[in-house]
Design a protein around this motif. Structure first.
Motif, short mmCIF file in Angstrom:
data_model
loop_
_atom_site.label_atom_id
_atom_site.label_comp_id
_atom_site.label_asym_id
_atom_site.label_seq_id
_atom_site.Cartn_x
_atom_site.Cartn_y
_atom_site.Cartn_z
N VAL A 109 0.85 -1.19 0.00
CA VAL A 109 0.00 0.00 0.00
C VAL A 109 0.89 1.24 0.00
N VAL A 110 0.68 2.12 -0.97
CA VAL A 110 1.42 3.37 -1.05
C VAL A 110 0.42 4.50 -0.86
N SER A 111 0.61 5.30 0.18
CA SER A 111 -0.35 6.34 0.54
C SER A 111 0.25 7.74 0.40
N GLY A 112 -0.63 8.70 0.15
CA GLY A 112 -0.21 10.10 0.01
C GLY A 112 -0.06 10.47 -1.44
N LEU A 113 -0.63 11.60 -1.83
CA LEU A 113 -0.62 12.01 -3.23
C LEU A 113 0.79 12.11 -3.79
N GLY A 114 1.71 12.71 -3.00
CA GLY A 114 3.09 12.85 -3.47
C GLY A 114 3.75 11.51 -3.67
N ALA A 115 3.56 10.57 -2.73
CA ALA A 115 4.17 9.24 -2.85
C ALA A 115 3.58 8.47 -4.02
N VAL A 116 2.29 8.65 -4.25
CA VAL A 116 1.64 7.95 -5.36
C VAL A 116 2.19 8.45 -6.70
#
Length: 314
Positions: A109-116
């Motif tokens: 799971v990758v969370s956060g707009l920047g991380a995505v």
């Protein structure tokens, strides 16, 4: 000179080394003193296999075609070693994650707009053969920026196949963007509905975005596994069912049929939406749709799109 420097730059050779090599190509064989650079640079070129060190301290350039092949071979060997090194690093990576994630290592799971966004850019930068997408809103990357990202991968001969949901095609300016992408080499199809957003990169990864309202701030990263195989099969299923979006032209036998109209019709857009996308009056669209349905013997709008594909109009 700029051309050779650029070519060698793609292969990891510094401009300084490339300039020394070109000096030997254009000026002929020379001694270390005549070249006038640090001996370490010449030694490095020799290690790369692009120059020869002859008796009398004379340096000679290897033929450019052979030099490029030597550099490519060296880079491929580095890539092979890097892939071999990933195994132990992956074990360390998983060992430092919590127990639940480690038990399901093929899903992250990758969370956060920047991380995505960073993950998406990383996956595209690593794509080698093909990117397959089920496309529907909302989007990680602003639509205007996506064209540039896709074009950048295509310069590395990465192919794109995209199935567009009706809701994606209906967005303002979306048809123009799709036309631009298809003209650049994207293979696109449209369908009335898609079950979810999906992107499959080569055979090594897939991303399933999780939308929070109108924002994608979380994605599931799926690594090689049975789940990845299922997602790839799901894409192929919808690809086979989709209607080709080919605004570049159609066969002369149907020269009076607008391929954009066919694509939007097959995607399930309303007459009003089609009129807005094509800059036509709603009544004009209604008339053309009826004429097309009569011509194909279709009872529904979607059937008309299917019949148009079967007749080779798309």
């Amino acid at each position: 000179m700029a051309h050779n420097v650029a070519v060698f730059g793609h292969l990891g050779v510094s401009p300084e080394l490339s300039a020394v090599y070109e000096l030997l190509v254009t000026g002929g064989s020379r001694t270390t003193a005549e070249i006038g650079v640090a001996p370490e640079l010449l030694t490095r070129l020799h290690e790369l296999g692009v120059v020869r060190h002859l008796p009398g301290d004379v340096w000679q350039a290897v033929a450019p075609d052979l030099a490029v092949e030597a550099l490519i071979a060296a880079r491929e060997e580095q890539n092979r070693r890097a892939r071999a090194d990933v195994g132990p690093l992956m074990e360390l990576y998983l060992r430092n994650r919590d127990e639940e994630q480690a038990d399901n290592a093929f899903v992250e799971v990758v969370s956060g707009l920047g991380a995505v966004r960073e993950l998406w850019n990383t996956l595209l930068n690593g794509a080698r053969d093909e990117v397959c997408v089920l496309d529907q809103p909302p989007y990680v990357t602003p639509l205007g920026e996506h064209v540039a990202l896709e074009d950048a991968t295509r310069q590395r001969d990465v192919q794109w196949r995209v199935v567009y949901d009706r809701s994606a095609v209906d967005l303002p300016g979306r048809v123009t963007e799709i036309i631009e992408l298809v003209a650049a080499g994207e293979r696109a199809r449209v369908t009335p509905t898609l079950p979810f957003k999906l992107a499959v990169i080569d055979t090594h990864a897939a991303v399933l975005p999780v939308a929070n309202g109108d924002v994608v701030d979380k994605v599931l990263l799926i690594r090689p596994s049975a789940l990845l195989d299922v997602l790839r099969s799901t894409f192929e299923l919808y690809w086979d069912k989709g209607i080709p979006f080919s605004p570049g032209g159609i066969y002369a036998a149907a020269a009076d049929v607008d391929p954009n109209l066919l694509g939007l019709l097959a995607a399930g857009l309303t007459d009003e939406s089609i009129a807005r996308q094509l800059g036509l009056a709603p009544r004009t669209v209604q008339r053309r749709v009826r004429q097309l349905m009569d011509r194909c013997g279709a009872q529904t709008r979607f059937q008309a799109g299917v019949q148009a594909m079967r007749r080779g109009w798309l």
